[in-house]
Write an enzyme that holds these catalytic residues in place. Structure first.
Site, PDB file in Angstrom:
ATOM      1  N   LEU A  65       2.364  -1.166   5.479  1.00  0.00           N
ATOM      2  CA  LEU A  65       1.984   0.044   5.619  1.00  0.00           C
ATOM      3  C   LEU A  65       2.361   1.197   5.707  1.00  0.00           C
ATOM      4  O   LEU A  65       4.335   1.114   6.254  1.00  0.00           O
ATOM      5  CB  LEU A  65       1.463  -0.210   7.340  1.00  0.00           C
ATOM      6  CG  LEU A  65       0.737   1.939   7.476  1.00  0.00           C
ATOM      7  CD1 LEU A  65      -0.882   1.768   6.566  1.00  0.00           C
ATOM      8  CD2 LEU A  65      -0.188   1.170   8.831  1.00  0.00           C
TER       9      LEU A  65
ATOM     10  N   ILE B 255       6.730  -2.506   7.701  1.00  0.00           N
ATOM     11  CA  ILE B 255       6.952  -0.769   7.528  1.00  0.00           C
ATOM     12  C   ILE B 255       7.470  -0.370   6.183  1.00  0.00           C
ATOM     13  O   ILE B 255       8.916  -0.653   6.726  1.00  0.00           O
ATOM     14  CB  ILE B 255       7.144  -0.498   9.096  1.00  0.00           C
ATOM     15  CG1 ILE B 255       6.206  -1.109  10.133  1.00  0.00           C
ATOM     16  CG2 ILE B 255       6.995   0.966   9.216  1.00  0.00           C
ATOM     17  CD1 ILE B 255       4.607  -0.667  10.351  1.00  0.00           C
ATOM     18  N   LYS B 256       7.062   0.567   6.212  1.00  0.00           N
ATOM     19  CA  LYS B 256       8.114   0.693   4.596  1.00  0.00           C
ATOM     20  C   LYS B 256       8.465   2.452   5.391  1.00  0.00           C
ATOM     21  O   LYS B 256       7.648   3.061   5.353  1.00  0.00           O
ATOM     22  CB  LYS B 256       6.294   1.146   3.647  1.00  0.00           C
ATOM     23  CG  LYS B 256       6.381   0.011   3.039  1.00  0.00           C
ATOM     24  CD  LYS B 256       4.855   0.146   1.684  1.00  0.00           C
ATOM     25  CE  LYS B 256       5.578   0.386   0.689  1.00  0.00           C
ATOM     26  NZ  LYS B 256       4.740   0.859  -0.481  1.00  0.00           N
ATOM     27  N   VAL B 257       9.772   2.680   4.690  1.00  0.00           N
ATOM     28  CA  VAL B 257      10.686   3.265   4.840  1.00  0.00           C
ATOM     29  C   VAL B 257      11.221   4.066   3.349  1.00  0.00           C
ATOM     30  O   VAL B 257      11.407   3.442   2.673  1.00  0.00           O
ATOM     31  CB  VAL B 257      11.846   3.395   6.001  1.00  0.00           C
ATOM     32  CG1 VAL B 257      10.813   2.790   7.691  1.00  0.00           C
ATOM     33  CG2 VAL B 257      12.533   2.065   5.592  1.00  0.00           C
TER      34      VAL B 257
ATOM     35  N   SER C 209       0.759  -1.261  -0.418  1.00  0.00           N
ATOM     36  CA  SER C 209       0.239  -0.073   0.062  1.00  0.00           C
ATOM     37  C   SER C 209       0.745   1.069   0.245  1.00  0.00           C
ATOM     38  O   SER C 209       2.255   1.146   0.573  1.00  0.00           O
ATOM     39  CB  SER C 209      -0.726   0.195   1.371  1.00  0.00           C
ATOM     40  OG  SER C 209      -0.405   0.243   2.168  1.00  0.00           O
TER      41      SER C 209
END
Length: 368
Positions: free
Chosen positions: A106, A137-139, A42
């Site tokens: 996310l 977790i997207k960074v 996403s």
């Protein structure tokens, strides 16, 4: 077997680049999992489209508006519910693949892209709030994002590094991941529990470089015809070669012996922007072991219909390198444009996030 299942036999996972509540509720995502999709991604743009265009969020918006939550917190509640729902659907795949697949991603607030400390805090908070093992977790692939990557991996948090364009950035991402694993191992952490992907963007590279090629004088026609529509794939093939070098090195093998997982390259931005090209160009050209391709809806349908099932990533690597050298010979600075794409990507996600928050505010007012 369909093309999705066939490429799995070649070591590539196909993820779906889209999330919204309608697709969760009507069984569409479950159907995708049944035909072989093994993960979802996403981003703020996808959530902006989902919440703005659907009435499925209206009752929650109305209920949450009666709380003391800010608009950003209201969005987070909506996003967390969707992500948890998808994580539950994916959990059997997570177990079946021994935690290699079955992830949903996310993204941290894109406005934090150049603040490593706030990115770390935000990522930890979201990871703990979601409380699902199959979350990434997207960074962002900024220098600050790499600092966050190292810190978060060192605490056993699964990370998807997004918006990677250049070889320089990708080298830093691989190093950050391995440093994080080394620190996690020193703390006594179980390396087998940590997973990460590095999202390397493809078609956007061709969009910006083809524009420069088309701006060359007619004396460069041969170079133009040689390089149009191929720099994105060439860049990815070189990245894949570097991936294999890093994760077959003596340094990583010592971590591998302790249970560590490779950080798989994830090919993103793989829809074909040029209507004159194959609609599965960026899928068929990037099939290889230990990789992921995250695909938007229309491209996925095209791939299921007429996609290839041949390993292609190791093919023509020397030609890919030659293409990059040829580009430099006509004084098109690839690194400059790739750095620009990173900045533009962050701006785009930030703009989508701000539009999302504004649209939520407007929608709440209209509902009230």
């Amino acid at each position: 077997m369909n093309p999705i299942e066939k490429v799995q036999l070649l070591g590539q996972s196909i993820w779906y680049d889209n999330i919204n509540r309608e697709l969760i509720n009507n069984g569409y995502i479950k159907n995708l999992l049944d035909i072989g999709i093994t993960g979802l991604t996403s981003n703020p743009t996808l959530f902006e489209k989902a919440i703005s265009s659907s009435k499925l969020y209206d009752q929650d918006l109305l209920n949450l508006s009666k709380s003391d939550l800010s608009t950003e917190q209201i969005f987070e509640e909506l996003a967390v519910e969707d992500i948890r729902s998808v994580a539950a659907l994916l959990h059997p795949i997570y177990e079946k693949t021994n935690k290699k697949d079955g992830y949903v991603s996310l993204e941290v607030n894109p406005k934090l892209a150049f603040d490593s400390n706030k990115t770390i805090l935000e990522a930890k908070r979201l990871y703990n709030k979601l409380d699902c093992p199959n979350i990434m977790i997207k960074v962002p692939g900024t220098d600050e994002g790499v600092i966050a990557l190292e810190a978060l991996i060192s605490e056993g948090i699964n990370i998807n590094v997004t918006l990677i364009f250049s070889q320089r950035s990708y080298s830093k991402v691989r190093e950050g991941y391995i440093l994080g694993l080394e620190k996690f191992e020193q703390k006594g952490g179980d390396l087998s529990q940590v997973h990460s992907v590095a999202s390397f963007f493809i078609s956007r590279v061709d969009t910006i470089i083809d524009k420069q090629l088309n701006g060359l004088s007619s004396s460069f026609n041969k170079v133009r015809q040689k390089l149009l529509n191929c720099i994105g794939i060439s860049n990815a093939k070189i990245a894949y070669e570097e991936f294999n070098k890093t994760f077959n090195s003596e340094r990583f093998n010592s971590l591998l012996a302790k249970g560590a997982n490779v950080q798989r390259p994830l090919w993103a931005s793989t829809s074909t922007k040029n209507p004159d090209l194959s609609d599965v160009l960026y899928i068929d050209s990037l099939i290889g072991n230990n990789t992921v391709n995250t695909i938007p809806d229309n491209t996925l349908k095209a791939f299921v219909d007429h996609g290839s099932n041949i390993s292609t990533l190791n093919n023509n690597v020397a030609e890919a390198k030659s293409n990059i050298q040829l580009l430099a010979s006509v004084e098109i600075n690839l690194e400059k444009y790739l750095d620009l794409l990173l900045i533009e990507g962050i701006k785009s996600f930030t703009q989508s996030y701000e539009e999302l928050i504004s649209n939520i505010e407007t929608k709440i007012k209209s509902l009230i």
